[in-house]
Write an enzyme that holds these catalytic residues in place. Structure first.
Site, PDB file in Angstrom:
ATOM      1  N   PHE A 118      -1.170  -3.211   8.680  1.00 13.18           N
ATOM      2  CA  PHE A 118      -1.179  -2.511   7.395  1.00 13.18           C
ATOM      3  C   PHE A 118      -0.831  -1.052   7.635  1.00 13.18           C
ATOM      4  CE2 PHE A 118      -2.650  -0.024   3.867  1.00 13.18           C
ATOM      5  CZ  PHE A 118      -2.154  -0.733   2.804  1.00 13.18           C
ATOM      6  N   ASP A 133      -0.804   4.363  14.534  1.00 16.06           N
ATOM      7  CA  ASP A 133      -1.276   4.618  13.178  1.00 16.06           C
ATOM      8  C   ASP A 133      -2.800   4.660  13.233  1.00 16.06           C
ATOM      9  OD1 ASP A 133      -2.128   4.596  10.579  1.00 16.06           O
ATOM     10  OD2 ASP A 133      -0.683   3.092   9.886  1.00 16.06           O
ATOM     11  N   LYS A 186      -6.549   9.535   5.408  1.00 16.61           N
ATOM     12  CA  LYS A 186      -7.879   9.131   4.950  1.00 16.61           C
ATOM     13  C   LYS A 186      -8.945  10.206   5.172  1.00 16.61           C
ATOM     14  CE  LYS A 186      -7.016   4.370   4.193  1.00 16.61           C
ATOM     15  NZ  LYS A 186      -6.261   3.354   4.896  1.00 16.61           N
TER      16      LYS A 186
END
Ligand SMILES: *Cc1c(COP(=O)(O)O)cnc(C)c1O
Length: 397
Positions: free
Chosen positions: A139, A224, A253
């Site tokens: 993802f 990531d 985030k």
């Protein structure tokens, strides 16, 4: 569905999410409250964006102070805030340069663009031939190029055609990476632990082996760490558990302290220098408001030793979960405070989340059979005990 807040959202909003039936109005630390005043323990922390806890006073103060001074000017000008934020991020991660964006997907896109241009201008790949490799079940976000790298049917169906030059290989298998690399390969994009893909920890030594393979073939290794970074897994970056030094790292985030979207693409000078003025940008990326909150978020992480907390409390949490006797529990996995509880597929994880909600625990399933426990890193043992007590009531004994 008589709640007017829910009705209005459903009536006027797109149906691209299916939220749990709870309306949140307030948050403080590990807790959030609904519109009826009921309190919940937040085990989601907004997909790990709220690592510092809701409305952290120091971060709120940084936000308010900067918001009342100067918020947005665009990168057409310098500000007194951006340089300090980038410097701190580089110091903490060991990279030479950082490029600020807002959301995670934008940071991923930035990395993919940098990797392609690096392949053409530094590695010597022929025009429009560069290839990018990612992993099955990844993802990395929701843009067309990024879902072009996804193997999740629902993320892709209806959104093609996708850009060419994208490949996926199995996760956790370094040989698969070596086999997939060609002279045109620009980069390998990988999550050190798959987050949305079900909290999947790869075999020990996997990242280290990938690092060596990327070096050998002059391929950029891009980690990531949008979900795994900033202490979440009990190391400042999850890639640091194995002492891996990728060519680039993506943060997002929690970088915005749970208040603001802030993301970064970090890399070494040789790679970042492929960008010339006008090549790439973002109206909001690097604004002084985001830079101030981002800098404060990095400082609080250090001051409150949240990485160490994640490591210690994560071990406690996992031990408590493993001690629960229930025939439906199939696996407990994760690192630090990124934890997945896999249950038998005959009991939908979604139903367990609905039951937990009734007991004042907020979380959501990932990948259908996995219940996610990714609380703010400031969580205490007593709060973990409350989650475990609720789980024992909800899971069949
Ligand atoms: C959430 C996430 C993204 C995308 O971030 P957005 O801010 O939602 O665009 C990318 N990569 C990983 C690993 C993520 O968990």
């Amino acid at each position: 569905m008589t709640n007017p807040f829910i009705q209005r959202e459903e009536r006027y909003g797109a149906h691209n999410y299916s939220p749990l039936p709870v309306v949140l109005t307030r948050g403080e630390g590990v807790y959030v409250w609904d519109d009826a005043g009921k309190r919940y323990l937040d085990m989601m922390s907004a997909y790990s964006a709220v690592s510092h806890g809701h409305c952290h006073p120091k971060l709120v103060a940084a936000l308010i102070e900067q918001a009342s001074k100067l918020s947005i000017v665009s990168r057409a000008f310098y500000t007194d805030k951006l340089g300090m934020f980038l410097e701190r991020a580089c110091q903490l991660t060991g990279f030479e340069k950082a490029l600020p964006m807002n959301t995670g997907a934008e940071a991923v896109e930035t990395a993919l663009k940098a990797a392609r241009k690096w392949a053409y201008t530094v590695k010597g790949v022929a025009k429009d031939e560069a290839e990018l490799i990612a992993c099955e079940g990844n993802f990395h976000g929701r843009t067309i190029a990024i879902v072009g790298l996804s193997t999740e049917k629902q993320y892709r169906d209806g959104f093609g055609p996708f850009p060419p030059g994208l490949k996926t290989i199995s996760y956790g298998d370094a040989d698969a990476l070596e086999k997939a690399i060609t002279p045109n390969t620009a980069a390998f994009l990988v999550e050190p632990i798959k987050g949305e893909g079900g909290i999947v920890v790869p075999p020990v030594g996997y990242l280290k082996a990938c690092e060596a393979i990327c070096r050998k073939h002059n391929v950029l290794m891009i980690c990531d760490e949008i979900q795994t970074g900033l202490g979440r897994t009990g190391a400042f970056l999850a890639s640091m558990h194995e002492g891996v030094k990728p060519d680039a790292v993506l943060l997002g985030k929690a970088l915005g302290g749970g208040l603001f979207p802030v993301s970064l693409f970090l890399t070494r000078k040789e790679v970042m220098d492929v960008f010339a003025p006008g090549d790439h940008g973002s109206t909001f990326g690097g604004n002084p408001l985001g830079a101030s909150v981002g800098l404060a978020a990095l400082n609080v992480l250090q001051e409150e030793k949240l990485t160490e907390r994640a490591s210690k409390l994560g071990q406690y949490f996992v031990a408590c979960l493993k001690a629960i006797k229930s025939p439906v529990i199939k696996d407990v996995r994760g690192k630090g405070l990124l934890i997945g509880l896999e249950i038998d597929e005959r009991l939908p994880a979604h139903d367990v989340c609905l039951e937990l909600l009734k007991h004042g625990i907020l979380t959501k399933e990932t990948h259908r059979t996995v219940i996610r426990f990714a609380p703010p890193l400031i969580i205490t043992e007593a709060q973990i005990d409350d989650v475990i007590a609720a789980l024992k009531k909800v899971l069949p004994g």
